[in-house]
Design a protein around this motif. Structure first.
Motif, PDB file in Angstrom:
ATOM      1  N   UNK A 109      55.465 -20.719  22.520  1.00  0.00           N
ATOM      2  CA  UNK A 109      55.069 -20.876  21.119  1.00  0.00           C
ATOM      3  C   UNK A 109      55.507 -19.659  20.311  1.00  0.00           C
ATOM      4  N   UNK A 110      55.114 -19.602  19.040  1.00  0.00           N
ATOM      5  CA  UNK A 110      55.514 -18.468  18.203  1.00  0.00           C
ATOM      6  C   UNK A 110      54.918 -17.162  18.745  1.00  0.00           C
ATOM      7  N   UNK A 111      55.531 -16.052  18.371  1.00  0.00           N
ATOM      8  CA  UNK A 111      55.100 -14.720  18.811  1.00  0.00           C
ATOM      9  C   UNK A 111      54.090 -14.159  17.818  1.00  0.00           C
ATOM     10  N   UNK A 131      56.057 -21.987  13.159  1.00  0.00           N
ATOM     11  CA  UNK A 131      54.780 -22.683  13.104  1.00  0.00           C
ATOM     12  C   UNK A 131      54.092 -22.344  14.419  1.00  0.00           C
ATOM     13  N   UNK A 132      53.040 -23.046  14.773  1.00  0.00           N
ATOM     14  CA  UNK A 132      52.319 -22.706  16.007  1.00  0.00           C
ATOM     15  C   UNK A 132      53.159 -22.870  17.265  1.00  0.00           C
ATOM     16  N   UNK A 135      63.917 -16.055  15.083  1.00  0.00           N
ATOM     17  CA  UNK A 135      64.002 -14.661  14.650  1.00  0.00           C
ATOM     18  C   UNK A 135      65.448 -14.188  14.790  1.00  0.00           C
ATOM     19  N   UNK A 136      65.959 -13.507  13.756  1.00  0.00           N
ATOM     20  CA  UNK A 136      67.257 -12.839  13.843  1.00  0.00           C
ATOM     21  C   UNK A 136      66.999 -11.394  14.270  1.00  0.00           C
ATOM     22  N   UNK A 137      67.779 -10.903  15.242  1.00  0.00           N
ATOM     23  CA  UNK A 137      67.645  -9.520  15.688  1.00  0.00           C
ATOM     24  C   UNK A 137      69.034  -8.877  15.657  1.00  0.00           C
ATOM     25  N   UNK A 138      69.188  -7.854  14.810  1.00  0.00           N
ATOM     26  CA  UNK A 138      70.463  -7.149  14.668  1.00  0.00           C
ATOM     27  C   UNK A 138      70.424  -5.854  15.467  1.00  0.00           C
ATOM     28  N   UNK A 186      61.806 -18.276  25.787  1.00  0.00           N
ATOM     29  CA  UNK A 186      62.734 -17.699  24.815  1.00  0.00           C
ATOM     30  C   UNK A 186      64.145 -18.159  25.106  1.00  0.00           C
ATOM     31  N   UNK A 187      64.848 -18.589  24.069  1.00  0.00           N
ATOM     32  CA  UNK A 187      66.286 -18.819  24.128  1.00  0.00           C
ATOM     33  C   UNK A 187      66.912 -17.919  23.087  1.00  0.00           C
ATOM     34  N   UNK A 188      68.024 -17.283  23.449  1.00  0.00           N
ATOM     35  CA  UNK A 188      68.713 -16.393  22.530  1.00  0.00           C
ATOM     36  C   UNK A 188      70.187 -16.763  22.462  1.00  0.00           C
TER      37      UNK A 188
END
Length: 116
Positions: free
Chosen positions: A109-111, A34-35, A40-43, A59-61
């Motif tokens: 916020x979202x990318x 959302x805003x 996001x999944x990143x392989x 960002x948290x990963x």
């Protein structure tokens, strides 16, 4: 908003979302956003690189699978399954995948750049 509208956006099946091939052994799935928030999944294939970069988003990963050498500012550390890294606003960061892996990235916020 009725419950059905909320459910369509809140209950998300992985199988309903296609991978986006970013090249060089990296692909991603935008799972939900959302805003204010995006997941996001990143392989990564072994030896694939998440190039050093920065952005205004927090960002948290979460390392869901594999092993990564993570650079955060001037620091480097190998993180493995179950570990987390936090990239504050505008801090340069990147990864090298040491063992085929999967990161779960959360942005605030979202990318918007991911949606183009």
């Amino acid at each position: 908003m009725n419950f059905k509208d909320l459910t369509n956006k809140a209950l998300i099946s992985d199988q309903d979302i296609d991978w986006e091939d970013l090249g060089a052994g990296v692909k991603r799935k935008i799972m939900a956003y959302d805003n204010a928030l995006m997941l996001v999944k990143v392989a990564f294939e072994k030896d694939a690189i998440g190039t050093i970069h920065n952005h205004p988003h927090l960002q948290m990963s979460y390392v869901a699978k594999g092993s990564f050498e993570v650079t955060m500012g001037d620091d480097k550390k190998v993180l493995n399954e179950g570990d987390v890294f936090f990239a504050p606003t505008m801090v340069f960061h990147g990864v090298i995948c040491l063992e085929a892996g999967l990161l779960i990235d959360i942005f605030n916020p979202h990318r918007e750049d991911f949606l183009k």
